[in-house]
Design a protein around this motif. Structure first.
Motif, PDB file in Angstrom:
ATOM      1  N   TYR B  70       8.969   1.397  10.501  1.00 26.93           N
ATOM      2  CA  TYR B  70       7.710   1.686  10.529  1.00 26.93           C
ATOM      3  C   TYR B  70       6.921   1.199  12.074  1.00 26.93           C
ATOM      4  N   LYS B  71       7.753   0.235  12.333  1.00 32.34           N
ATOM      5  CA  LYS B  71       7.092  -0.899  13.273  1.00 32.34           C
ATOM      6  C   LYS B  71       7.102   0.069  14.566  1.00 32.34           C
ATOM      7  N   ASP B  72       8.007   1.102  15.063  1.00 29.39           N
ATOM      8  CA  ASP B  72       7.878   1.774  16.213  1.00 29.39           C
ATOM      9  C   ASP B  72       6.785   2.840  15.942  1.00 29.39           C
ATOM     10  N   ARG B 224      -7.198   3.743   8.834  1.00 26.25           N
ATOM     11  CA  ARG B 224      -6.795   4.823   8.039  1.00 26.25           C
ATOM     12  C   ARG B 224      -5.644   5.748   8.712  1.00 26.25           C
ATOM     13  N   LYS B 225      -5.576   5.860  10.073  1.00 29.64           N
ATOM     14  CA  LYS B 225      -4.659   6.574  10.691  1.00 29.64           C
ATOM     15  C   LYS B 225      -3.274   6.241  10.432  1.00 29.64           C
ATOM     16  N   ILE B 226      -3.171   4.891  10.194  1.00 33.26           N
ATOM     17  CA  ILE B 226      -1.883   4.468   9.800  1.00 33.26           C
ATOM     18  C   ILE B 226      -1.304   4.673   8.494  1.00 33.26           C
ATOM     19  N   ASP B 227      -2.492   4.675   7.556  1.00 31.03           N
ATOM     20  CA  ASP B 227      -2.158   5.082   6.018  1.00 31.03           C
ATOM     21  C   ASP B 227      -1.777   6.316   6.072  1.00 31.03           C
ATOM     22  N   GLU B 228      -2.689   7.323   7.077  1.00 27.76           N
ATOM     23  CA  GLU B 228      -2.125   8.568   7.224  1.00 27.76           C
ATOM     24  C   GLU B 228      -0.906   8.984   7.480  1.00 27.76           C
ATOM     25  N   PHE B 230       2.046   7.416   6.960  1.00 29.92           N
ATOM     26  CA  PHE B 230       2.756   7.046   6.051  1.00 29.92           C
ATOM     27  C   PHE B 230       2.594   7.677   4.416  1.00 29.92           C
ATOM     28  N   ALA B 231       1.354   8.375   4.556  1.00 35.01           N
ATOM     29  CA  ALA B 231       0.999   9.266   3.529  1.00 35.01           C
ATOM     30  C   ALA B 231       2.297  10.182   2.955  1.00 35.01           C
ATOM     31  N   THR B 237       1.441   3.101   2.719  1.00 32.16           N
ATOM     32  CA  THR B 237       0.940   1.858   3.148  1.00 32.16           C
ATOM     33  C   THR B 237      -0.272   1.621   2.851  1.00 32.16           C
ATOM     34  N   LYS B 238      -0.920   0.434   2.988  1.00 35.40           N
ATOM     35  CA  LYS B 238      -2.361   0.049   2.844  1.00 35.40           C
ATOM     36  C   LYS B 238      -2.752  -0.789   3.922  1.00 35.40           C
TER      37      LYS B 238
END
Ligand SMILES: Nc1ncnc2c1ncn2[C@@H]1O[C@H](COP(=O)(O)OP(=O)(O)O)[C@@H](O)[C@H]1O
Ligand SMILES: [Mg+2]
Lengths: 232, 384
Positions: B70-72, B224-228, B230-231, B237-238
């Motif tokens: 997920y880091k990259d 929000r973009k990060i959570d999207e 990995f949805a 994620t949260k």
């Protein structure tokens, strides 16, 4: 204001009413009293007749409901609280029946109390305290606390405290009332000496004829009025 | 000044009472100081949390791990400035009572993300060269008398090594200091690459990510973009601000702390009430004496100030020594042996404490002082 210069205390047509709830207690009713300089006046009367009340008016501890109290030409009943306090500090020495010394202070500290209100230096205050204590014959007890002294000795400290500022007027409320005959006599000797030798004007409340016999004049208070020299 | 002994001598009047009053005020303020330190400790991290930092964790719970890949992907999301990751190690040094946090991290992104952890350039260099290297906080090093060069064994409670070994050995390469007040210096950080290669299971999994955003004002949007991103993946994620994350973390111990804070506050105010009442009582007992002072010629204002000076004096001596002792005890360190890594007396609370001392003196003194001032001499003397 040209009072007779011989008259130190001039109580004119004084009325004093206490209110206790809705009840009114008429203690003094149109009372007149003149005390010349150098007098040793005994104020007698039954318990509850208003002797303390009158003494408080003369000493500026309380105010009359009506009438005036003039001392050395000054109407003290009209002074503000603050100025009256200053007036008391300068002109009045008070002696109480129960001595009312501060228990936490030594004899000399008690005597020093009124001097705290003056501008005297510490050294001058010390000198005055020493003198006052020697006048009452208690120089050797200066460092003692009231509880270490007998009743008669405590009263002598009380007198030293009253005279340390060399006041115009010495007011004593039953000064021997709580003492045995011998100690009482010593106090009366002392007051008499202060009157005779130091020229102090004294008003002393008492209901002991033995005490009033030492005074130069005796007045009686009954029903709110004074009657002079009822008993010689 | 010549009146000072009038105030002093009254304190000697009933020595036992004065001492007990002083003691109770002292204890109240000691309690207060401790309370503030505990409260601060429970909120530690929240107050120093970077406004520009997010924490990204597994949506289900903090214990669930996230793929390191997920880091990259996070780094590519618009608005993201930097990414690092950490994992809860949960090891024990010598005794389970010696609790402190250990986390495997990647040294460079980690140090870049948290400038409040200050280490020397040499230490950083050593860390990059030493696979088994670890850096420890100043307090932690002092607690166990660790020095650079020491090798410390940590017992794993979760992460056994390949081959079943449960003891991990780390070489201390540096000691970090707090770059600002409130920074936790009781933690240990070691290298993720060493950890990942040696652990028996869970390869490629990390605990949570730290993300720095370019613009703090748009942190919520980036989260929000990060959570999207990995949805609908196996590990959703949260992402949330660092402060909220720390708070949620602290909540686990925090509730007990909150109850304690309430109880101690109640005790504090009760003690103050009792002490205040005692002081007022001490003045009331002296009504005739105050009357005598007035009869002699002391003014109302003077009598008022004597009484106030007395109550302020008691409150001052008791309160200041209470705060002083609190300061000393707090400076001696965390009383729980590790559960409260950030433990200090916050300056703001100290100032409030000083104000409370003055307020206590005035409040306990003012009622009897006004009574003394209004006292009619004739009435006061009549009581005898
Ligand atoms: N402050 C006061 N309030 C109400 N009544 C008072 C007060 N001072 C005195 N008295 C009343 O006035 C009367 C005279 O009191 P006091 O002057 O003390 O008498 P004495 O000194 O002659 O024994 C008493 O009936 C007393 O109860
Ligand atoms: Mg009387």
């Amino acid at each position: 204001m040209s009072e007779n210069s011989e008259i130190l205390v001039h109580v004119k047509d004084v009325e004093k009413v206490f209110r206790r709830g809705s009840e009114e207690i008429h203690v003094l009713a149109g009372l007149d009293l003149e005390v010349p300089i150098g007098e040793f006046l005994a104020l007698m009367g039954p318990s509850g007749s208003g002797k303390t009340t009158l003494l408080n008016l003369i000493g500026g501890l309380d105010r009359p409901t009506r009438g005036s109290v003039v001392i050395q030409g000054e109407r003290i009943d009209q002074l503000s609280d603050r100025r009256l306090a200053g007036w008391r500090a300068r002109h009045v020495g008070l002696v109480f029946q129960l001595y009312n010394l501060l228990p936490v202070l030594t004899a000399e500290r008690n005597v020093d109390l009124p001097l705290l209100l003056t501008n005297l230096s510490k050294a001058d205050r010390r000198k005055h305290v020493e003198t006052a204590l020697s006048v009452v014959g208690l120089s050797h007890r200066a460092k003692h606390f009231p509880r270490q002294l007998s009743g008669g000795e405590q009263q002598r400290v009380g007198i030293a405290r009253a005279i340390v500022t060399d006041p115009t007027l010495l007011l004593c409320d039953e000064p021997t009332g709580d003492l045995d005959r011998k100690a009482g006599d010593e106090i009366l000797d002392l007051l008499q000496a202060l009157n005779r030798e130091h020229g102090k004007t004294i008003v002393m409340v008492t209901h002991d004829p033995h005490a009033s016999a030492r005074a130069t004049r005796t007045v009686h208070l009954t029903k709110g009025q004074l009657s002079s020299e009822a008993i010689a | 000044m010549k009146f000072l002994y009038l105030v002093g001598c009254n304190l000697r009047r009933k020595k036992l009472r004065t001492i007990l009053t002083l003691l109770s005020i002292l204890i109240a303020f000691l309690l207060y100081g401790f309370l503030c330190a505990v409260k601060e400790a429970l909120n530690a991290g929240v107050s120093i949390a970077g406004a520009d930092r997010l924490v990204v964790r597994h949506k289900v719970s903090l214990i669930q791990l996230l793929p390191v890949s997920y880091k990259d992907r996070i780094a590519l999301i618009p608005g993201v400035d930097a990414v690092e990751h950490q994992t809860w190690f949960g090891g024990i040094y010598q005794d389970p009572k010696n609790f402190f946090a250990q986390m495997p991290v990647e040294p460079e992104p980690f140090l870049d993300m948290f400038p409040e952890f200050v280490i020397s350039a040499e230490a950083k260099e050593r860390w990059l060269k030493t696979r088994t290297g670890a850096i420890v906080g100043r307090k932690l090093a002092e607690r166990f008398k660790w020095k650079v060069g020491d090798r410390v064994p940590i017992q794993a409670t979760i992460w056994t090594q390949k081959g079943g070994e449960t003891t991990w050995e780390f070489d201390i390469v540096g000691i970090y200091d707090a770059g600002k007040k409130g920074v936790d210096t009781t933690q240990m950080f070691f290298r993720y690459d060493y950890f990942d290669e040696a652990r028996a299971f869970g390869e490629g999994q990390v605990g949570w990510y730290g993300v720095r955003v370019k613009d703090p004002a748009r942190a919520a949007e980036v989260a929000r973009k990060i959570d999207e991103e990995f949805a609908n993946s196996p590990a959703e994620t949260k992402a949330e601000p660092e402060g909220a994350f720390v708070q949620a973390f602290a909540k686990q111990v925090g509730d007990i702390g909150t109850i304690m804070v309430y109880i101690l506050s109640a005790v504090f105010f009760t003690i103050l009430l009792v002490a205040g009442n005692t002081m007022a009582q001490a003045v009331r007992e002296r009504t005739e004496e105050l009357g005598v002072l007035k009869a002699i010629g002391f003014t109302n204002a003077q009598v008022l100030s004597f009484v106030l000076a007395e109550s302020c004096f008691i409150s001052g001596i008791g309160g200041l020594s209470g705060l002083g002792f609190a300061w000393l005890l707090i400076a001696a360190g965390d009383p729980t042996n590790g559960a409260l890594p950030v433990f200090y007396f916050p300056t703001g609370n100290l100032i409030v404490g000083l104000i409370l001392v003055v307020v206590l003196g005035l409040v306990t003194g003012i009622v009897p002082a006004l009574q003394a001032m209004r006292l009619q001499i004739a009435d006061a003397l009549r009581r005898t």
